[in-house]
Motif scaffolding. Structure first.
Motif, PDB file in Angstrom:
ATOM      1  N   SER A   1       0.814  -1.214   0.000  1.00 45.03           N
ATOM      2  CA  SER A   1       0.000   0.000   0.000  1.00 45.03           C
ATOM      3  C   SER A   1       0.851   1.270   0.000  1.00 45.03           C
ATOM      4  O   SER A   1       0.390   2.325  -0.440  1.00 45.03           O
ATOM      5  CB  SER A   1      -0.933   0.027   1.210  1.00 45.03           C
ATOM      6  N   GLY A   2       2.088   1.169   0.493  1.00 43.03           N
ATOM      7  CA  GLY A   2       2.927   2.359   0.601  1.00 43.03           C
ATOM      8  C   GLY A   2       3.926   2.541  -0.517  1.00 43.03           C
ATOM      9  O   GLY A   2       4.727   3.482  -0.486  1.00 43.03           O
ATOM     10  N   VAL A   3       3.905   1.681  -1.518  1.00 30.61           N
ATOM     11  CA  VAL A   3       4.878   1.756  -2.609  1.00 30.61           C
ATOM     12  C   VAL A   3       4.571   2.944  -3.514  1.00 30.61           C
ATOM     13  O   VAL A   3       3.417   3.213  -3.837  1.00 30.61           O
ATOM     14  CB  VAL A   3       4.869   0.444  -3.423  1.00 30.61           C
ATOM     15  N   LYS A   4       5.610   3.659  -3.922  1.00 26.46           N
ATOM     16  CA  LYS A   4       5.421   4.797  -4.828  1.00 26.46           C
ATOM     17  C   LYS A   4       5.054   4.295  -6.213  1.00 26.46           C
ATOM     18  O   LYS A   4       5.664   3.370  -6.738  1.00 26.46           O
ATOM     19  CB  LYS A   4       6.708   5.634  -4.890  1.00 26.46           C
ATOM     20  N   ARG A   5       4.038   4.917  -6.821  1.00 21.37           N
ATOM     21  CA  ARG A   5       3.546   4.495  -8.123  1.00 21.37           C
ATOM     22  C   ARG A   5       3.732   5.603  -9.163  1.00 21.37           C
ATOM     23  O   ARG A   5       3.896   6.758  -8.811  1.00 21.37           O
ATOM     24  CB  ARG A   5       2.055   4.130  -8.040  1.00 21.37           C
ATOM     25  N   LYS A   6       3.634   5.209 -10.432  1.00 23.92           N
ATOM     26  CA  LYS A   6       3.745   6.173 -11.509  1.00 23.92           C
ATOM     27  C   LYS A   6       2.387   6.724 -11.932  1.00 23.92           C
ATOM     28  O   LYS A   6       2.271   7.384 -12.956  1.00 23.92           O
ATOM     29  CB  LYS A   6       4.460   5.542 -12.712  1.00 23.92           C
ATOM     30  N   PHE A   7       1.379   6.434 -11.145  1.00 22.59           N
ATOM     31  CA  PHE A   7       0.048   6.985 -11.401  1.00 22.59           C
ATOM     32  C   PHE A   7      -0.574   7.338 -10.058  1.00 22.59           C
ATOM     33  O   PHE A   7      -0.228   6.762  -9.021  1.00 22.59           O
ATOM     34  CB  PHE A   7      -0.831   5.985 -12.165  1.00 22.59           C
ATOM     35  N   ASP A   8      -1.476   8.291 -10.079  1.00 18.85           N
ATOM     36  CA  ASP A   8      -2.158   8.719  -8.863  1.00 18.85           C
ATOM     37  C   ASP A   8      -3.457   7.954  -8.687  1.00 18.85           C
ATOM     38  O   ASP A   8      -4.167   7.662  -9.656  1.00 18.85           O
ATOM     39  CB  ASP A   8      -2.467  10.223  -8.924  1.00 18.85           C
ATOM     40  N   ILE A   9      -3.780   7.625  -7.440  1.00 18.15           N
ATOM     41  CA  ILE A   9      -5.072   7.056  -7.103  1.00 18.15           C
ATOM     42  C   ILE A   9      -5.879   8.119  -6.362  1.00 18.15           C
ATOM     43  O   ILE A   9      -5.465   8.598  -5.310  1.00 18.15           O
ATOM     44  CB  ILE A   9      -4.930   5.798  -6.231  1.00 18.15           C
ATOM     45  N   ASP A  10      -6.983   8.489  -6.953  1.00 14.06           N
ATOM     46  CA  ASP A  10      -7.887   9.465  -6.338  1.00 14.06           C
ATOM     47  C   ASP A  10      -8.944   8.677  -5.578  1.00 14.06           C
ATOM     48  O   ASP A  10      -9.911   8.181  -6.156  1.00 14.06           O
ATOM     49  CB  ASP A  10      -8.514  10.329  -7.427  1.00 14.06           C
ATOM     50  N   LEU A  11      -8.749   8.526  -4.272  1.00 13.71           N
ATOM     51  CA  LEU A  11      -9.619   7.708  -3.436  1.00 13.71           C
ATOM     52  C   LEU A  11     -10.700   8.591  -2.827  1.00 13.71           C
ATOM     53  O   LEU A  11     -10.400   9.537  -2.095  1.00 13.71           O
ATOM     54  CB  LEU A  11      -8.775   7.049  -2.344  1.00 13.71           C
ATOM     55  N   ARG A  12     -11.962   8.284  -3.115  1.00 12.61           N
ATOM     56  CA  ARG A  12     -13.059   9.127  -2.654  1.00 12.61           C
ATOM     57  C   ARG A  12     -14.088   8.300  -1.884  1.00 12.61           C
ATOM     58  O   ARG A  12     -14.542   7.265  -2.374  1.00 12.61           O
ATOM     59  CB  ARG A  12     -13.759   9.791  -3.838  1.00 12.61           C
ATOM     60  N   GLU A  13     -14.447   8.772  -0.717  1.00 12.42           N
ATOM     61  CA  GLU A  13     -15.546   8.185   0.042  1.00 12.42           C
ATOM     62  C   GLU A  13     -16.781   9.036  -0.229  1.00 12.42           C
ATOM     63  O   GLU A  13     -16.843  10.195   0.175  1.00 12.42           O
ATOM     64  CB  GLU A  13     -15.199   8.139   1.530  1.00 12.42           C
ATOM     65  N   ILE A  14     -17.730   8.456  -0.959  1.00 13.51           N
ATOM     66  CA  ILE A  14     -18.888   9.231  -1.397  1.00 13.51           C
ATOM     67  C   ILE A  14     -20.022   9.084  -0.386  1.00 13.51           C
ATOM     68  O   ILE A  14     -20.149   8.068   0.295  1.00 13.51           O
ATOM     69  CB  ILE A  14     -19.323   8.839  -2.818  1.00 13.51           C
ATOM     70  N   GLU A  15     -20.848  10.130  -0.302  1.00 14.24           N
ATOM     71  CA  GLU A  15     -21.850  10.238   0.752  1.00 14.24           C
ATOM     72  C   GLU A  15     -23.239   9.895   0.241  1.00 14.24           C
ATOM     73  O   GLU A  15     -23.586  10.190  -0.903  1.00 14.24           O
ATOM     74  CB  GLU A  15     -21.850  11.669   1.303  1.00 14.24           C
ATOM     75  N   PRO A  16     -24.069   9.290   1.099  1.00  9.10           N
ATOM     76  CA  PRO A  16     -25.429   8.936   0.698  1.00  9.10           C
ATOM     77  C   PRO A  16     -26.219  10.142   0.193  1.00  9.10           C
ATOM     78  O   PRO A  16     -26.183  11.211   0.796  1.00  9.10           O
ATOM     79  CB  PRO A  16     -26.052   8.378   1.980  1.00  9.10           C
ATOM     80  N   ARG A  17     -26.863   9.943  -0.935  1.00  9.92           N
ATOM     81  CA  ARG A  17     -27.760  10.926  -1.547  1.00  9.92           C
ATOM     82  C   ARG A  17     -27.066  12.208  -1.999  1.00  9.92           C
ATOM     83  O   ARG A  17     -27.725  13.192  -2.346  1.00  9.92           O
ATOM     84  CB  ARG A  17     -28.922  11.267  -0.610  1.00  9.92           C
ATOM     85  N   VAL A  18     -25.748  12.212  -2.013  1.00  8.33           N
ATOM     86  CA  VAL A  18     -24.998  13.374  -2.499  1.00  8.33           C
ATOM     87  C   VAL A  18     -24.426  13.025  -3.872  1.00  8.33           C
ATOM     88  O   VAL A  18     -23.533  12.178  -3.971  1.00  8.33           O
ATOM     89  CB  VAL A  18     -23.863  13.760  -1.532  1.00  8.33           C
ATOM     90  N   PRO A  19     -24.918  13.641  -4.941  1.00  5.89           N
ATOM     91  CA  PRO A  19     -24.391  13.328  -6.270  1.00  5.89           C
ATOM     92  C   PRO A  19     -22.893  13.611  -6.353  1.00  5.89           C
ATOM     93  O   PRO A  19     -22.419  14.652  -5.887  1.00  5.89           O
ATOM     94  CB  PRO A  19     -25.185  14.258  -7.196  1.00  5.89           C
ATOM     95  N   PHE A  20     -22.177  12.671  -6.950  1.00  8.05           N
ATOM     96  CA  PHE A  20     -20.725  12.806  -7.097  1.00  8.05           C
ATOM     97  C   PHE A  20     -20.401  12.872  -8.587  1.00  8.05           C
ATOM     98  O   PHE A  20     -20.615  11.905  -9.321  1.00  8.05           O
ATOM     99  CB  PHE A  20     -20.018  11.620  -6.439  1.00  8.05           C
ATOM    100  N   PRO A  21     -19.892  14.023  -9.058  1.00  3.73           N
ATOM    101  CA  PRO A  21     -19.570  14.142 -10.482  1.00  3.73           C
ATOM    102  C   PRO A  21     -18.143  13.662 -10.757  1.00  3.73           C
ATOM    103  O   PRO A  21     -17.209  13.950 -10.014  1.00  3.73           O
ATOM    104  CB  PRO A  21     -19.696  15.649 -10.728  1.00  3.73           C
TER     105      PRO A  21
END
Length: 250
Positions: free
Chosen positions: A116-136
């Motif tokens: 999990s801590g290894v440096k990568r050549k791509f970014d991971i955009d980790l999002r915790e989305i909320e109930p009933r809140v539209p996520f674009p």
């Protein structure tokens, strides 16, 4: 890659947690004019992608209904493949219930300690989305609705608006009014039908699905995540049945 002008849904995995019928675990690929995303990424997801010739680097986002292994257990393999095999450079969005930011690294380190801590050549955009809140996300908008399926954190039914169409995914859940809201008016509802008519806690059966969805103005229903009981009766249903590799154009 040239993306389709229509919305194309492909079931890379249509099975339950236990491989009923020899099916792969939950993993659905949606291709649309602006890109590609996965709905769920079960433990067999990389097998699915390789079997059906899908380049993982063409997938820009992964949306998770809940954090059971047959729905998100393939993510550590997807991320390691992106780093070591597919040589990904483009960012990857991973969005799901609260708890995702803690449980994904924990799963990665349980499978491959230190990964999990290894440096990568791509970014991971980790999002915790909320109930009933539209996520674009680009040309996709997803709205989560809380389901009834204990999994350590919220379980969601997801409503996607993409390319002028609506695709709803029940995830694993009993029938709830929130699921009705997620599914209402959808062009396509992808719904769990774990049993044909037997009712068990935290899952949906075919008869209940058809009774409750009547009148919701749903264009098409496809059932997935089926037990051996449901598979034995799949030839006697009044809706579409998912199979590994099946493609539906919305």
């Amino acid at each position: 890659m040239t993306y389709p002008q229509a919305i194309q849904v492909r079931f890379l995995g249509s099975g339950d947690a236990f491989g009923s019928g020899g099916r792969l675990q939950s993993c659905i690929l949606v291709s649309h004019p602006g890109g590609r995303f996965l709905v769920d990424c079960g433990a067999t997801a990389m097998v699915s992608l390789r079997r059906f010739g899908v380049d993982p680097n063409t997938i820009d986002s992964i949306f998770l209904t809940h954090l059971h292994g047959d729905h998100f257990g393939g993510l550590p393999f997807f991320i390691l493949d992106a780093q070591l095999v597919s040589r990904r450079t483009a960012p990857l969005l991973v969005a799901g219930p609260s708890g995702l930011a803690k449980r994904l690294p924990a799963a990665m380190d349980a499978y491959f300690p230190g990964s999990s801590g290894v440096k990568r050549k791509f970014d991971i955009d980790l999002r915790e989305i909320e109930p009933r809140v539209p996520f674009p996300s680009g040309s996709v908008r997803v709205t989560p609705f809380i389901g009834l399926h204990p999994s350590g954190d919220n379980a969601y039914s997801l409503r996607f608006e993409v390319g002028g169409k609506v695709i709803a995914c029940s995830g694993d859940t009993e029938w709830t009014e929130a699921l009705a809201e997620a599914a209402r008016g959808a062009d396509l509802l992808i719904a769990e039908a774990y049993y044909y008519e037997k009712k068990v806690p935290f899952h949906l059966d075919y008869r209940t699905l058809m009774e409750k969805s009547a009148g919701l103005n749903i264009g098409r229903i496809v059932i997935t995540h089926m037990s051996e009981d449901m598979l034995a009766k799949a030839g006697h249903v009044a809706c579409d049945v998912a199979d590994d590799g099946k493609i539906i154009v919305v």
